[in-house]
Design an enzyme around this catalytic site. Sequence first.
Site, PDB file in Angstrom:
ATOM      1  N   LYS A 266       0.842  -1.181   0.000  1.00 23.25           N
ATOM      2  CA  LYS A 266       0.000   0.000   0.000  1.00 23.25           C
ATOM      3  C   LYS A 266       0.889   1.247   0.000  1.00 23.25           C
ATOM      4  O   LYS A 266       1.839   1.348   0.759  1.00 23.25           O
ATOM      5  CB  LYS A 266      -0.892  -0.006   1.242  1.00 23.25           C
ATOM      6  CG  LYS A 266      -2.194   0.751   1.081  1.00 23.25           C
ATOM      7  CD  LYS A 266      -3.156   0.471   2.223  1.00 23.25           C
ATOM      8  CE  LYS A 266      -4.491   1.159   1.989  1.00 23.25           C
ATOM      9  NZ  LYS A 266      -5.445   0.900   3.082  1.00 23.25           N
ATOM     10  N   GLU A 344     -19.719  -6.597   9.976  1.00 25.18           N
ATOM     11  CA  GLU A 344     -20.713  -5.877  10.765  1.00 25.18           C
ATOM     12  C   GLU A 344     -21.769  -6.806  11.356  1.00 25.18           C
ATOM     13  O   GLU A 344     -22.231  -6.585  12.484  1.00 25.18           O
ATOM     14  CB  GLU A 344     -21.399  -4.811   9.900  1.00 25.18           C
ATOM     15  CG  GLU A 344     -20.490  -3.676   9.467  1.00 25.18           C
ATOM     16  CD  GLU A 344     -19.705  -3.963   8.193  1.00 25.18           C
ATOM     17  OE1 GLU A 344     -18.963  -3.081   7.734  1.00 25.18           O
ATOM     18  OE2 GLU A 344     -19.838  -5.099   7.660  1.00 25.18           O
ATOM     19  N   ARG A 372     -25.588  -2.975   7.091  1.00 23.80           N
ATOM     20  CA  ARG A 372     -25.227  -4.358   6.779  1.00 23.80           C
ATOM     21  C   ARG A 372     -25.537  -5.308   7.938  1.00 23.80           C
ATOM     22  O   ARG A 372     -25.472  -6.512   7.776  1.00 23.80           O
ATOM     23  CB  ARG A 372     -23.737  -4.435   6.422  1.00 23.80           C
ATOM     24  CG  ARG A 372     -23.303  -3.404   5.401  1.00 23.80           C
ATOM     25  CD  ARG A 372     -21.881  -3.604   4.939  1.00 23.80           C
ATOM     26  NE  ARG A 372     -21.840  -4.478   3.782  1.00 23.80           N
ATOM     27  CZ  ARG A 372     -20.718  -4.862   3.183  1.00 23.80           C
ATOM     28  NH1 ARG A 372     -19.556  -4.471   3.652  1.00 23.80           N
ATOM     29  NH2 ARG A 372     -20.754  -5.656   2.143  1.00 23.80           N
TER      30      ARG A 372
END
Length: 614
Positions: A266, A344, A372
């Site tokens: 990243k 979630e 969600r």
Amino acid sequence: MTEDQLLTLAQEIREFLVESISRTGGHFGASMGVVELTIALHRVFDSPTDKMIWDVGHQGYVHKLLTGRRDQFATLRKLGGMAGFLKRSESPHDVFGAGHSSTSISAALGMAVARDLSQEHYHVAAVIGDGALTGGMAMEAMNHAGDLGTDLLVVLNDNEMSISQNVGAISKYLTRLRSDPAYMRAKAEIDQTLRQLHTVGEKVTKMLDRVKDAARHVILPISVFECFGFKYLGPVDGHDLLQLISVLERAKELKGPVLVHTLTQKGKGYSAAENAPDKWHAWPSSNKAKKAPSYTNVFAETMMELAEQDERIVAVTPAMLSGSGLTAFQQRFPDRCFDVGIAEQHAATFCAGLAANGKKPVFAVYSTFLQRAYDQTIHDIGIQHLPVVLAVDRAGIVGPDGETHQGVFDLAYLRAIPGMTIMMPKDENELRHMLYTSIQWDGPVAVRYPRADGIGVQMDSDFKMMERGKAEIVRKGSDVTILALGTMVDTSLKAADVLKKEHGIDATVVNLRFVKPLDEVLIKELAKTGTPVLTVEEAALAGGVGSAIVELLADSNIHTRVKRKGIQDEFVEHGSRDEVLSLLGLDVPGIVQDVLELVGRRASASHILDEVGI
């Protein structure tokens, strides 16, 4: 392009991303990490005939560049400009839009099956990050794909990060795959032997491929992806462009589900982002002087104060440790803070289990991500009336992240749950008292607060217990009543000043505080005076607090003029928070205009803007 030109292109893209995103802001680290991977995919596959689905879209900027949108980057995440995520309406190359993670494999499998049913012959590739694999939906899709056995490519972009550090068993497993020297050495030897043997005839080559696959399984441990029914290729250096092209060409020819495991970094190519990938997930905003702390920071500080006083308090978040402000909490209370990954649904029921055994869980979650976990909020928390506190961050307009992230639906979907208490503070000080109060109560409580700085009020040192369902009159008037929620209280007070000064209209402004239960006594008392009522909320009108007030008055047979102000039946586009609120009329001019219409007066929009100095 030649190989040298491809390498030059990769360097030019990185330079462009640094220059462009430093001006506009936007998701930075993930895009820098997939430059070579994106070039390789567009080299091997023919977009948009071949379908590329990018999970979440944080890493989609390079794809946008390679599909003709360089000139739009100056408008990235700006009102009316290019979206920060992939969007079907923006380009035919964006075959599937997403702002939430873990959806790509499901969507790709649906496209692959649609292809098969239509007897077409294009390729389908999903690019998913290792962080997104912590979401159960990705595993459900892999399970189905392995069962169907249709041609499908999944590219695992493994950079050891989502926004914060990844957590969980999948992350640990991928770490072992990356670092096991015996695995890597054996794999390299097998692949080298294969390349040497491929100089023989086609039939012999096919036989040797089968022998090679058998040998791989004897020498190497079977990967978890192969248990799902995928052919596994990797790990591959995600920054070796030529190797990537070679591996993807190989994967393109294989039948059935295939997973290519690429290792990327990243922020690749920008040292600050390489060294601190969590901080450079998005380009850091400039450190402007703030008149007040953000609501998220107030939540974080309050949580630590409360946890010092009550050892039953446990913090839970779905891969949003830093975003929810809980990093310091985790450092101070490591045994009482849980980042469960992008999960979630699990987080909500995990909180229910904690609450069922005497703990006081606080589920710190963005409004858009709480969607969600709706079934679990009803089934596991609501029905059992468990004392779980939903700390609903980013409630209301979030700005540049746009329609996938606007937190405008939580009032509607939470208000329908029996026994649920819903609160929203008018300022940062009231947020402290609401959090304190919610910990004391029995049953589920949602405290929602915006992605914004506070308004700069004095902060109380001591906590105060709030009366459930009690609103407060913050300004008394006689001509109109404004029933405001949360952030709209301060805006309504400013509008009331303009109405009084410029139009002689004296407004009562009420800080509702509670969406459920409402302060029925106060609301009915004010409505019975016959003065017109304006409800104002930073949320969807359908099912929101305005709807609740209209229902209350109708059920009570109270007749007065009521106008609801909030977000109409629409998905709200991206732009700065202030720009979007203005566009929606959720600002001082918008409220003034609605009040004038309610009381039967007219004023031009330009006149109102002049009045408030805009």
